[in-house]
Design a protein around this motif. Structure first.
Motif, PDB file in Angstrom:
ATOM      1  N   LEU B 331       7.117   1.729 -12.526  1.00 35.64           N
ATOM      2  CA  LEU B 331       8.270   0.834 -12.519  1.00 35.64           C
ATOM      3  C   LEU B 331       8.081  -0.360 -11.575  1.00 35.64           C
ATOM      4  O   LEU B 331       8.699  -1.395 -11.748  1.00 35.64           O
ATOM      5  N   SER B 332       7.224  -0.189 -10.577  1.00 33.26           N
ATOM      6  CA  SER B 332       7.059  -1.261  -9.582  1.00 33.26           C
ATOM      7  C   SER B 332       6.069  -2.307 -10.073  1.00 33.26           C
ATOM      8  O   SER B 332       5.074  -1.963 -10.715  1.00 33.26           O
ATOM      9  N   PRO B 333       6.324  -3.572  -9.792  1.00 34.26           N
ATOM     10  CA  PRO B 333       5.354  -4.608 -10.196  1.00 34.26           C
ATOM     11  C   PRO B 333       4.051  -4.451  -9.408  1.00 34.26           C
ATOM     12  O   PRO B 333       4.077  -4.208  -8.200  1.00 34.26           O
ATOM     13  N   GLU B 334       2.934  -4.543 -10.143  1.00 32.60           N
ATOM     14  CA  GLU B 334       1.632  -4.292  -9.493  1.00 32.60           C
ATOM     15  C   GLU B 334       1.251  -5.395  -8.510  1.00 32.60           C
ATOM     16  O   GLU B 334       0.385  -5.209  -7.675  1.00 32.60           O
ATOM     17  N   ASP B 335       1.912  -6.568  -8.649  1.00 30.20           N
ATOM     18  CA  ASP B 335       1.554  -7.661  -7.737  1.00 30.20           C
ATOM     19  C   ASP B 335       2.414  -7.665  -6.467  1.00 30.20           C
ATOM     20  O   ASP B 335       2.433  -8.626  -5.719  1.00 30.20           O
ATOM     21  N   THR B 336       3.154  -6.582  -6.246  1.00 28.15           N
ATOM     22  CA  THR B 336       3.928  -6.478  -5.002  1.00 28.15           C
ATOM     23  C   THR B 336       3.297  -5.405  -4.123  1.00 28.15           C
ATOM     24  O   THR B 336       3.523  -4.214  -4.322  1.00 28.15           O
ATOM     25  N   PRO B 337       2.455  -5.820  -3.188  1.00 25.34           N
ATOM     26  CA  PRO B 337       1.746  -4.803  -2.395  1.00 25.34           C
ATOM     27  C   PRO B 337       2.660  -4.078  -1.402  1.00 25.34           C
ATOM     28  O   PRO B 337       3.585  -4.659  -0.859  1.00 25.34           O
ATOM     29  N   VAL B 338       2.370  -2.792  -1.228  1.00 25.37           N
ATOM     30  CA  VAL B 338       3.031  -2.002  -0.181  1.00 25.37           C
ATOM     31  C   VAL B 338       1.887  -1.499   0.703  1.00 25.37           C
ATOM     32  O   VAL B 338       1.158  -0.580   0.333  1.00 25.37           O
ATOM     33  N   VAL B 339       1.701  -2.195   1.812  1.00 28.59           N
ATOM     34  CA  VAL B 339       0.517  -1.914   2.644  1.00 28.59           C
ATOM     35  C   VAL B 339       0.759  -0.690   3.530  1.00 28.59           C
ATOM     36  O   VAL B 339       1.808  -0.542   4.150  1.00 28.59           O
ATOM     37  N   LEU B 340      -0.240   0.166   3.546  1.00 27.38           N
ATOM     38  CA  LEU B 340      -0.126   1.424   4.301  1.00 27.38           C
ATOM     39  C   LEU B 340      -1.416   1.640   5.084  1.00 27.38           C
ATOM     40  O   LEU B 340      -2.499   1.280   4.627  1.00 27.38           O
ATOM     41  N   ASP B 341      -1.274   2.232   6.248  1.00 31.29           N
ATOM     42  CA  ASP B 341      -2.438   2.549   7.073  1.00 31.29           C
ATOM     43  C   ASP B 341      -2.578   4.073   7.090  1.00 31.29           C
ATOM     44  O   ASP B 341      -1.706   4.756   7.621  1.00 31.29           O
ATOM     45  N   GLY B 342      -3.635   4.589   6.494  1.00 32.90           N
ATOM     46  CA  GLY B 342      -3.776   6.041   6.440  1.00 32.90           C
ATOM     47  C   GLY B 342      -5.062   6.446   5.749  1.00 32.90           C
ATOM     48  O   GLY B 342      -5.953   5.626   5.512  1.00 32.90           O
ATOM     49  N   ASP B 343      -5.132   7.726   5.406  1.00 29.97           N
ATOM     50  CA  ASP B 343      -6.310   8.244   4.713  1.00 29.97           C
ATOM     51  C   ASP B 343      -6.109   8.022   3.210  1.00 29.97           C
ATOM     52  O   ASP B 343      -5.401   8.779   2.552  1.00 29.97           O
TER      53      ASP B 343
END
Lengths: 226, 447
Positions: B331-343
């Motif tokens: 459902l989320s647009p692929e061009d809207t990044p959700v940046v995460l720091d992790g493994d």
């Protein structure tokens, strides 16, 4: 399709060969890396797809994978691996595998992944059938929008083909059900509606609509025709 | 460990004991020294008075005359408000003053004695009545010493108090120094205390040379643990490979057989397929759990886009969903990044498990919707299906879920997802959806 199956486990190879041949594919089998390398070198252009086991008695299948990707032949590679370590999967994709299948797997999943990999490695043919802004390649059973392939699932593709094959791009529900499921396959009554809805979602951006025809079935329509 | 034995408390206890001991010794020493000093001064005063009396004595005919030195007595009175006694005698003949003044026990000039109920200091002086005479004039002068003793005690107390104050200030300084000196140890303690169970990443911080060896030893121990875990993981990987390859042959052979056998044998073959799949999935999940644990310990971290990752997982899983004619919709647009720091790899597997679970339990031809979004402090992946829902208590997820009787069900998946979420400061929440099905939200803390 002509396939190269590289698998050293005899029991598994026998079953896969039988299944793939029953599915209409031509399959060459190599139980070792050396033999596989020989077949690849001599028949490079003949193969549509390689099914490659990673743990082989004389080395890792990744060396053949790298060799394949270093060549200029666009062939799909589906890796079979019992090494389901997550780093391995990412590594396999990084070195050029189109997809991987972790052992053990169902034959249905093998078929589905083979189809998906095959679709990725088909280049746009010269002769196609126009469906509005889309082009349909009956030989490879692929749909194109410009130079990009429109990713349709197996049932969506069958539905699309059924509609464009029909007179006036319209078909009855019964006809569509038979095309999608055949006579001996069970499916729920709303299966066609579900697939129509999904296909509709993929076509709507390209000006194509699937209309419901009351008491009959469905019709594919290009909006700009009006 | 008993807190009583902390370094700080032990140092404080020994410091306190030392303070008491030093105070007692200082008080006692000061008392002795001051008392001796005052007594010497008093003796000199008494000697002077006695000498004045002796010097004034003369024998005229048979009479001995002398003058009492009232000025000298006044000098004594000035030095302390004490009573003064004197006696003048010639041999055994008492001439003047108090008759009952005590005599020294030995041949000393100055001595102390209890006289009329009070401690009193005496001085005895003598000289021949005239040069060459065998008769000697003897003068005894005494002075009570109550105020001297009080004064010596007061001075000793003041000295002891001064020492106590000095020691207390030193103790406070020592406490401050101790805190400052122990700061690196406390920081290491906090570092270790805040770690997740099984976090064996090395301690990387600047430490004083005295603590450096401790840190090196800890890091070596961590290395050994990591090595053991890696060894275990490699063993499990090899073992699962050895197990899964023959299972693959059994499963595919059974699937082919299912199409070929007679109707009456088909159920047995189907059961064989279900159990082979169960064994396979179990082996996969055991390996996955071992790998996730290892990665958690090693502490692999990188920055990535969660939306891209989910999109990639969906592409990989589409063939599995296709078999069941289940739709996977992002459902989320692929061009809207959700940046995460992790493994990235562990999170990818957790999402794969979640979607795989949804595909397994959602009915054929239904749709699974996936959404990636970000809140103020969390990055979330929501998976909504139309399956039968969950009755599992997430808080109890630590291993195999044995609540399901279905032999094809392997209950390690949710425990793995929960573990990955927790190791990223997040959680897994499961709720029911309106119209049936469940919504699983996997969230990760965004730093």
């Amino acid at each position: 399709m002509r396939l190269l199956l590289v698998e050293d486990t005899q029991d598994l190879a026998v079953v896969l060969l039988k299944h793939l041949r029953q599915s209409g594919h031509t399959v060459d089998h190599a139980p070792t890396l050396k033999l596989a390398g020989g077949l690849w070198s001599s028949e490079k252009d003949a193969y549509d797809l390689i099914i490659l086991d990673i743990e082989l008695p004389d080395g890792l299948g990744t060396s053949l994978l790298k060799e394949v990707r270093a060549s200029d032949v666009a062939v799909g590679v589906l890796v079979l691996t019992a090494r389901s370590q997550i780093e391995d999967k990412v590594y396999l994709l990084d070195v050029g595998a189109d997809d991987y299948l972790t052992k053990p797997f169902s034959l249905d999943e093998l078929d589905a992944r083979l189809r998906a990999v095959k679709r990725r490695h088909i280049s746009k043919p010269v002769v196609t059938q126009s469906v509005g802004p889309l082009s349909y390649d009956p030989t490879n059973r692929t749909v194109w929008i410009g130079s990009d392939q429109l990713q349709l699932r197996s049932q969506e593709l069958k539905l699309f083909e059924s509609l464009i094959d029909s007179n006036g791009w319209s078909a009855s529900k019964e006809y569509l059900f038979d095309r999608l499921y055949g006579l001996d396959q069970d499916a729920s009554a709303n299966a066609i509606e579900v697939h129509v809805s999904r296909l509709r979602g993929k076509l709507v951006d390209h000006g194509l609509e699937i209309e419901a025809v009351r008491g009959y079935g469905y019709r594919l329509r290009y909006r700009l025709d009006e | 460990m008993n807190d009583l034995w902390s370094i700080r408390r032990r140092l404080f206890a020994s410091w306190f004991l030392m303070l008491i001991l030093v105070s007692v010794v200082v008080y006692w020493s000061a008392n002795v020294v001051v008392e001796r000093s005052l007594r010497e001064g008093q003796d000199r005063n008494l000697q002077a008075v006695a000498q004045v009396i002796l010097d004034s004595a003369v024998k005229i005919d048979t009479v001995i005359e002398f003058e009492l030195p009232y000025q000298a007595f006044e000098v004594l009175a000035y030095s302390a408000p004490e009573r003064i006694y004197y006696a003048v005698s010639v041999d055994t003949q008492h001439l003047s003053g108090y008759r009952d003044l005590p005599r020294p026990e030995a041949s000393v000039n100055a001595f102390g004695a209890l006289y009329r109920g009070e401690p009193t200091r005496f001085y005895v002086g003598s000289k021949p009545i005239f040069p060459g005479s065998t008769e000697r004039l003897r003068v005894v002068v005494g002075q009570t010493e109550t105020s001297y003793q009080t004064e010596s005690t007061t001075i000793a107390v003041w000295i002891a108090v001064a020492v106590l104050v000095a020691f207390t200030l030193l103790a406070l300084w020592a406490e401050f120094s101790l805190r400052h000196a122990l700061k690196p140890v406390i920081e290491i303690e906090n570092d270790l205390g805040s770690r997740a169970a099984g976090d064996f990443t090395p301690i990387i911080r600047q430490v004083p040379s005295e603590v450096a060896r401790l840190v090196q030893t800890l890091n070596r121990t961590f290395d050994k643990h990591r090595g053991l875990l890696e060894e275990n993981r490699a063993f499990i990987a090899q073992a699962t490979h050895q197990i899964k390859t023959p299972i693959a042959a059994i499963l595919t052979r059974a699937e082919l057989l299912e199409k070929e056998v007679e109707e009456r044998s088909r159920d047995s073959v189907k059961d064989l397929i279900v159990r082979a799949r169960y064994a396979s999935k179990l082996a996969t999940q055991v390996l996955l759990r071992a790998t996730i644990t290892y990665r958690e310990i090693v502490g692999v971290r990188e920055q990535f886009d969660l939306t891209t990752l989910v999109s990639s997982v969906l592409r990989t899983m589409d063939p599995s969903a296709e078999i069941k004619e289940v739709g996977l919709t992002l459902l989320s647009p692929e061009d809207t990044p959700v940046v995460l720091d992790g493994d990235r790899i562990a999170i990818r597997e957790a999402i794969t498990c979640l979607i795989d679970n949804a595909i397994e339990y959602t009915p054929a031809l239904s749709d699974i919707e996936i959404e990636v979004y970000e809140t103020d402090n969390e990055a979330c992946v929501s998976v909504m299906d139309r399956g039968p829902g969950f009755t599992i208590d997430i808080a109890q997820l630590s291993g195999f879920d044995t609540s399901k009787k279905d032999p094809s069900h392997v209950g390690l998946g949710l425990a793995i997802i929960e573990r990955v979420a927790k190791s990223h400061g997040g959680r897994l929440t499961i709720s029911s959806r309106e119209g049936g099905g469940s919504q699983c939200v996997l969230s990760f803390a965004v730093s």
